[in-house]
Design an enzyme around this catalytic site. Structure first.
Site, short mmCIF file in Angstrom:
data_model
loop_
_atom_site.label_atom_id
_atom_site.label_comp_id
_atom_site.label_asym_id
_atom_site.label_seq_id
_atom_site.Cartn_x
_atom_site.Cartn_y
_atom_site.Cartn_z
N THR A 1 0.85 -1.19 0.00
CA THR A 1 0.00 0.00 0.00
C THR A 1 0.89 1.24 0.00
O THR A 1 1.84 1.33 0.79
CB THR A 1 -0.91 0.00 1.25
OG1 THR A 1 -1.74 -1.16 1.18
CG2 THR A 1 -1.78 1.25 1.32
N ARG B 1 -2.99 -2.79 14.16
CA ARG B 1 -4.29 -3.47 14.01
C ARG B 1 -5.45 -2.64 14.59
O ARG B 1 -6.49 -2.52 13.92
CB ARG B 1 -4.23 -4.88 14.62
CG ARG B 1 -3.49 -5.81 13.68
CD ARG B 1 -3.28 -7.21 14.17
NE ARG B 1 -2.65 -7.99 13.11
CZ ARG B 1 -1.92 -9.08 13.30
NH1 ARG B 1 -1.71 -9.56 14.51
NH2 ARG B 1 -1.39 -9.71 12.27
N GLU C 1 -3.25 -6.40 7.16
CA GLU C 1 -2.80 -6.42 8.57
C GLU C 1 -3.29 -7.69 9.28
O GLU C 1 -3.52 -7.67 10.49
CB GLU C 1 -3.25 -5.17 9.33
CG GLU C 1 -2.62 -3.88 8.84
CD GLU C 1 -1.12 -3.82 9.11
OE1 GLU C 1 -0.38 -3.87 8.10
OE2 GLU C 1 -0.69 -3.73 10.26
C1 LIG Z 1 -5.39 -3.94 -1.18
C2 LIG Z 1 -4.34 -4.65 -0.39
C3 LIG Z 1 -3.37 -3.93 0.28
C4 LIG Z 1 -2.37 -4.58 0.97
N1 LIG Z 1 -1.39 -3.85 1.58
C5 LIG Z 1 -0.32 -4.48 2.12
C6 LIG Z 1 0.81 -3.74 2.60
O1 LIG Z 1 0.81 -2.50 2.61
N2 LIG Z 1 1.89 -4.43 3.03
C7 LIG Z 1 1.93 -5.79 3.04
O2 LIG Z 1 2.95 -6.34 3.43
N3 LIG Z 1 0.87 -6.52 2.62
C8 LIG Z 1 -0.25 -5.90 2.16
N4 LIG Z 1 -1.31 -6.63 1.70
C9 LIG Z 1 -1.26 -8.08 1.76
C10 LIG Z 1 -2.16 -8.64 2.86
O3 LIG Z 1 -1.62 -8.38 4.11
C11 LIG Z 1 -2.35 -10.14 2.55
O4 LIG Z 1 -3.17 -10.23 1.41
C12 LIG Z 1 -2.97 -10.88 3.71
O5 LIG Z 1 -2.07 -10.96 4.78
C13 LIG Z 1 -3.39 -12.28 3.30
O6 LIG Z 1 -2.37 -12.95 2.67
P1 LIG Z 1 -2.64 -13.72 1.27
O7 LIG Z 1 -3.37 -12.77 0.40
O8 LIG Z 1 -1.39 -14.31 0.78
O9 LIG Z 1 -3.64 -14.88 1.67
P2 LIG Z 1 -3.26 -16.31 2.27
O10 LIG Z 1 -2.31 -16.19 3.41
O11 LIG Z 1 -2.86 -17.21 1.15
O12 LIG Z 1 -4.66 -16.79 2.84
C14 LIG Z 1 -5.73 -17.22 2.00
C15 LIG Z 1 -6.93 -17.52 2.89
O13 LIG Z 1 -6.60 -18.58 3.81
C16 LIG Z 1 -6.81 -18.14 5.16
N5 LIG Z 1 -5.77 -18.69 6.02
C17 LIG Z 1 -4.42 -18.60 5.85
N6 LIG Z 1 -3.78 -19.22 6.85
C18 LIG Z 1 -4.74 -19.73 7.68
C19 LIG Z 1 -4.70 -20.46 8.90
N7 LIG Z 1 -3.55 -20.83 9.48
N8 LIG Z 1 -5.88 -20.81 9.46
C20 LIG Z 1 -7.08 -20.44 8.88
N9 LIG Z 1 -7.15 -19.75 7.74
C21 LIG Z 1 -6.01 -19.40 7.15
C22 LIG Z 1 -6.72 -16.63 5.09
O14 LIG Z 1 -7.43 -16.02 6.16
C23 LIG Z 1 -7.36 -16.33 3.74
O15 LIG Z 1 -8.74 -16.29 3.86
C24 LIG Z 1 -2.36 -6.00 1.03
C25 LIG Z 1 -3.36 -6.72 0.40
C26 LIG Z 1 -4.34 -6.08 -0.31
C27 LIG Z 1 -5.40 -6.90 -1.00
#
Ligand SMILES: Cc1cc2nc3c(=O)[nH]c(=O)nc-3n(C[C@H](O)[C@H](O)[C@H](O)COP(=O)(O)OP(=O)(O)OC[C@H]3O[C@@H](n4cnc5c(N)ncnc54)[C@H](O)[C@@H]3O)c2cc1C
Length: 398
Positions: A163, A252, A375
């Protein structure tokens, strides 16, 4: 024991000022930048200048309160940041995330920097880069490396979904200083975006918060001074992930506050629609006996109140240096889920008016989902809460 739920008077001017900006600056341009994804909202430049001026006097007011009041209850920078994020998000979350000088990286710096680093990085605009192509939720899986070379670290890796990644002048990057050690070796580094080897590779197209830029940032032999490492360079396996994770305890509740601000906007709009349709909300008679949409409204409003109380508690604990990981996660889990429900129910009850662009409700429904994702997602917050409540480690409960 009596509980005083009024906010301290010293925050009145912050609330008033940020609400005015949300109402008179954000709302009028909200739709414009929803349509013009990737265009920088130039209107924010003036606001950034004013915010910078205001920050100096607020900082000294908060530190005076903190030192005068050794005990029992301090309301300082965390509470002020929360209130400001809440009011601005009532205006527009995407625009809030685009204000120069107020990135998530700034919150990380405020949470873990030394006094010398705070002085050096006090005025930067810092994005936060944790997520990589190979992981999101599992933040211990960082593969970006930081290798010590003389007085510098050399960074290599790729960060995605950053972001403000293309607009901020600095980025706080999570990288491992020793891949063989695991999570204890993950440190955060403040990296100027002008550093050789740092490039913005791409901007994402998104469902919501389109006013906010989301970038892929690459680091190829990017050299930063060793003193840009935030916190201690020591690898302390007992503290494990503590240093960098501490950032989340502060950020958070701020994301939860964004959800509360956006949720309040949607509730106000929904209430207006119900009243225009002749449905009066009567708090003195049981919800079940009122029009079904009014009963739904009352339920949403009480969930919103619960989110607000969770969030204020988490920020108050941070201001009073009380460990608040569980409460920070509770605030984000509750507020993230609540705002998604409020905005989607408002679209549903508003029906044609909810789904069309005649109001901002459809936009708010799109904007709200991210507050339950970044977050730490809803599921990750619940996992953290469960670990804390049950006394389990991250190895015990995954
Ligand atoms: C618009 C936007 C802005 C963002 N900004 C930033 C930023 O500024 N900096 C940054 O570093 N990141 C940023 N992110 C990334 C964001 O933090 C991640 O998308 C988020 O942490 C989820 O990771 P992932 O998308 O890889 O999903 P995944 O980790 O692959 O998860 C997929 C799904 O599985 C679930 N899941 C995963 N592990 C478990 C578990 N152990 N138990 C139960 N359920 C689980 C998750 O809740 C989710 O529903 C941004 C994302 C978006 C979309």
């Amino acid at each position: 024991m009596a509980i005083n739920l009024e906010l301290p008077k010293k925050f009145d001017s912050t609330v008033e000022r940020t609400h005015m900006a949300a109402e008179h600056l954000f709302r009028p341009i909200s739709r414009k930048y929803d349509k013009a994804e990737h265009e920088y909202p130039v209107e924010l430049d003036e606001l950034a200048k004013l915010a910078k001026k205001g920050r100096g006097s607020e900082k000294s007011a908060d530190s005076e309160t903190a030192s005068e009041n050794d005990a029992p209850s301090v309301n300082g920078a965390n509470m002020r940041g929360l209130l400001s994020a809440l009011e601005m998000s009532w205006g527009d979350v995407g625009l809030l995330l685009s204000i120069p000088g107020q990135g998530l990286g700034n919150a990380a710096i405020a949470a873990v920097a030394t006094p010398e680093q705070l002085e050096r990085f006090g005025d930067v605009w810092a994005a936060m880069a944790i997520t990589e192509p190979s992981f999101g939720s599992d933040s211990a899986a960082v593969t970006t490396t930081a290798t010590l070379d003389g007085d510098d670290y050399i960074l290599n890796g790729e960060k995605i979904f950053v972001t403000a990644g293309s607009r901020a002048d600095h980025v706080v990057v999570w990288a491992t200083i020793d891949k063989t050690v695991g999570r204890a070796a993950i440190k955060s580094f403040v990296v100027p975006m002008t550093t050789d080897g740092v490039t913005v590779a791409r901007l994402e197209h998104k469902l919501g918060i389109k006013a906010s830029d989301t970038a892929v940032v690459r680091f190829e032999n990017a050299r930063v001074p060793a003193e840009n490492l935030l916190g201690s360079p020591e690898i302390d396996t007992k503290k494990a992930f503590g240093g960098v994770m501490q950032t989340f305890d502060n950020t958070r509740p701020v994301v939860a506050a964004m959800a509360i601000g956006l949720g309040r906007a949607a509730l106000e709009e929904l209430r207006r629609m119900l009243e225009d349709a002749g449905h009066e909300i009567d708090y003195d008679s049981p919800a079940a006996g009122q029009h079904a949409t009014v009963a739904e409204y009352i339920r949403l409003e009480s969930d919103w109140e619960a989110s607000w109380l969770h969030t204020v508690r988490a920020a108050w604990m941070a201001d009073n240096k009380q460990p608040n990981s569980a409460e920070a996660s509770m605030s984000k889990a509750k507020a993230g889920r609540t705002v998604t429900e409020i905005t989607n129910k408002a679209v549903e009850i508003g029906a044609t008016a909810g789904f069309s662009e005649t109001s901002l409700l459809e936009k708010w429904a799109r904007d709200s989902k991210i507050l339950d994702i970044f977050e730490g997602t809803q599921q990750i917050q619940q996992l953290i809460i469960a670990r804390r409540v049950l006394g389990k480690s991250s190895a015990d409960l995954k």
